[in-house]
Design a protein around this motif. Structure first.
Motif, short mmCIF file in Angstrom:
data_model
loop_
_atom_site.label_atom_id
_atom_site.label_comp_id
_atom_site.label_asym_id
_atom_site.label_seq_id
_atom_site.Cartn_x
_atom_site.Cartn_y
_atom_site.Cartn_z
N GLY A 114 -8.42 -0.73 5.51
CA GLY A 114 -7.33 -1.69 5.67
C GLY A 114 -7.67 -2.96 6.41
N ASP A 144 -9.07 2.94 1.56
CA ASP A 144 -9.61 1.76 2.24
C ASP A 144 -9.14 1.78 3.68
N ARG A 184 -4.18 3.09 2.55
CA ARG A 184 -4.79 2.77 3.83
C ARG A 184 -5.14 4.10 4.51
N PHE A 200 -2.81 -5.43 5.02
CA PHE A 200 -4.18 -5.30 5.48
C PHE A 200 -4.38 -6.30 6.61
N LEU A 251 0.83 -1.20 0.00
CA LEU A 251 0.00 0.00 0.00
C LEU A 251 0.86 1.24 0.00
#
Length: 482
Positions: free
Chosen positions: A144, A142, A168, A369, A12
């Protein structure tokens, strides 16, 4: 990319606070920009400032996608943000049709509030369409926390296939679309509620002039408690998107008292099998005299803000008294047609000054994640029973496994097929870590390892079907097609 359910490692780029530009966020070139802001705890007074006039309009579209949610923001400078993309059963159809009808040719910011399949159902299709047939996706944001669903796998596959930046996103981050500022209020670093996906939804406060829109994903009481403790009355917003489709665990009285919305929006199906919006939630909204719009009866709802006034337009005229919402006529998801002005809200010309929790700014990094501590997976499907299916229904079965590290309480969880037939696990159903449970189609006496649907006919198509498991709040836990 093949997604491994138990060992998911995704590279990420951590979100850079204050990023701008229609081409997506600018990346830090090496130094860490640390914030000097300090957390606000137990804020009790509302810090406000008079806002200078702004030009143009911010349009916020709550698209009618049934028992799901998808929200489109179009800023005065033309930049766009899409928060969630509807249910996996629609595969983005309603959302893409709407975007195409409104000539949206680029999504600058695709925000995944959280990874449940009823919120990311169209993510893969939206990414594929804009990357291959339109002007692309700027970046994806997102919280995560992963899901084990195939819908989530397809979403990550689309990101990797088209090399879309993935960030993230947590408390203190910010998305800037010209004069429109979206601050991330939650989830905090370290997450809430044992990394529950709903409670760790991305919560955004979007401000344009003196108008504010609070987007809450599926946040419920624990996230709301965190928000109230952290920001207090600074949460005041013109428009509140109620958490978790108006569930009973969301839009609590203390949260409403802090937000003091001029208007609320509920996005859920007219005949929601989860009873959304919950009557207690509607009663709490009514107690504070908050006019409430429901996508199920108003259809798609569009808010147009000029920075001080917000005009509300809907496809249908329907009651806005929270206690009378269900007296409106159902509007089917995907229904086309223009929206008409219903009312206009005028703000007082001031806006709350939010104090974000400090973050490390965000240099490019590798991270993982988070995998949920407890996960349910489909371990085996035996759709083709020996002999004639109807004569051997208990040889048609699904095997579920707890692949996580904690015992799962699956009481009240629902299993359904593509045709919408459902089975609900009885009270007291638990599944230890590493254990399996078999759900037979026919009749029998339930045990700790075997459950019986009680159907008089076959459920699972031999040629392929979709297995969906939802928890007792309506969140999708498993969605797998065989």
């Amino acid at each position: 990319m093949t997604l491994q359910i138990q060992t998911i490692a995704v590279v990420l780029l951590v979100f850079i606070a204050g990023c701008t530009g229609a081409g997506g966020p600018a990346l830090d070139t090496g130094t860490t920009a640390s914030s000097t802001a300090t957390p606000t705890t137990t804020a009790t007074t509302q810090a406000t400032q008079t806002v200078a006039p702004v030009n143009g309009s911010l349009d916020v579209h709550f698209i009618n996608v049934g028992q799901s949610v998808s929200t489109l923001l179009v800023a005065p400078n033309g930049e766009t943000m899409l928060i969630d993309t509807g249910d996996f059963r629609d595969d983005g159809e309603h959302v893409l049709s709407y975007l195409q009808a409104h000539e949206i040719d680029r999504i600058d910011y695709l925000v995944t509030s959280h990874s449940d399949a009823d919120h990311i159902g169209g993510n893969a299709a939206v990414i594929d369409y804009f990357e291959t047939q339109a002007d692309g996706i700027g970046a994806v944001y997102d919280p995560g926390i992963t899901s084990t669903s195939q819908t989530y796998e397809a979403y990550l596959d689309a990101i990797e296939q088209h090399d879309v930046p993935l960030y993230r996103t947590q408390t203190g981050d910010e998305i800037q679309m010209g004069s429109v500022t979206s601050q991330v209020l939650s989830p905090p670093e370290g997450y809430l509620a044992n990394e529950d996906r709903n409670e760790n939804s991305i919560v955004l406060m979007t401000q344009f002039g003196s108008t504010g829109f609070l987007f809450t994903g599926d946040a419920e009481h624990e996230a709301e408690e965190y928000l109230v403790d952290t920001y207090g009355s600074q949460l005041h917003a013109t428009v509140l998107k109620t958490g978790h489709h108006g569930s009973g665990g969301s839009t609590t009285a203390p949260f409403l008292a802090a937000v003091q919305p001029n208007v609320a929006v509920v996005s859920s199906a007219y005949d929601s099998q989860y009873g959304h919006p919950n009557e207690e939630t509607l009663s709490r909204l009514a107690a504070q005299s908050v006019p409430t719009y429901w996508t199920a009866t108003h259809g798609t709802i569009v808010f147009e803000s000029d920075g001080q006034q917000v005009t509300i337009r809907t496809q249908r005229d329907a009651p806005t008294d929270p206690t009378q919402l269900r007296e409106g006529t159902a509007v089917e998801p995907g229904t086309t047609g223009d929206v008409s002005a219903r009312t206009t809200i005028t703000t007082d010309g001031t806006v709350s000054t939010l104090t974000p929790v400090a973050t490390d700014g965000g240099t490019e990094t590798e991270t993982e994640f988070e995998t949920p501590a407890a996960s349910l997976a489909v371990a085996d499907v035996h759709a083709d029973a020996a002999g004639a299916d109807t004569d051997n229904l208990n040889d048609e079965y699904i095997v579920f496994e707890n692949t996580g590290s904690e015992t799962l309480d699956i009481s009240g969880w629902t299993v359904s097929d593509a045709a919408g037939r459902t089975y609900t696990f009885p009270s007291g159903s638990t599944l230890a870590t590493g254990a399996t449970v078999t759900l037979h189609t026919g009749t029998g006496t339930d045990t700790s390892t075997d459950y019986y649907w009680g159907s008089g006919s076959a459920i699972w198509n031999n040629g392929g079907d979709t297995i969906t498991v939802t928890d007792n709040t309506g969140g999708v836990v498993v969605e797998e097609t065989y």
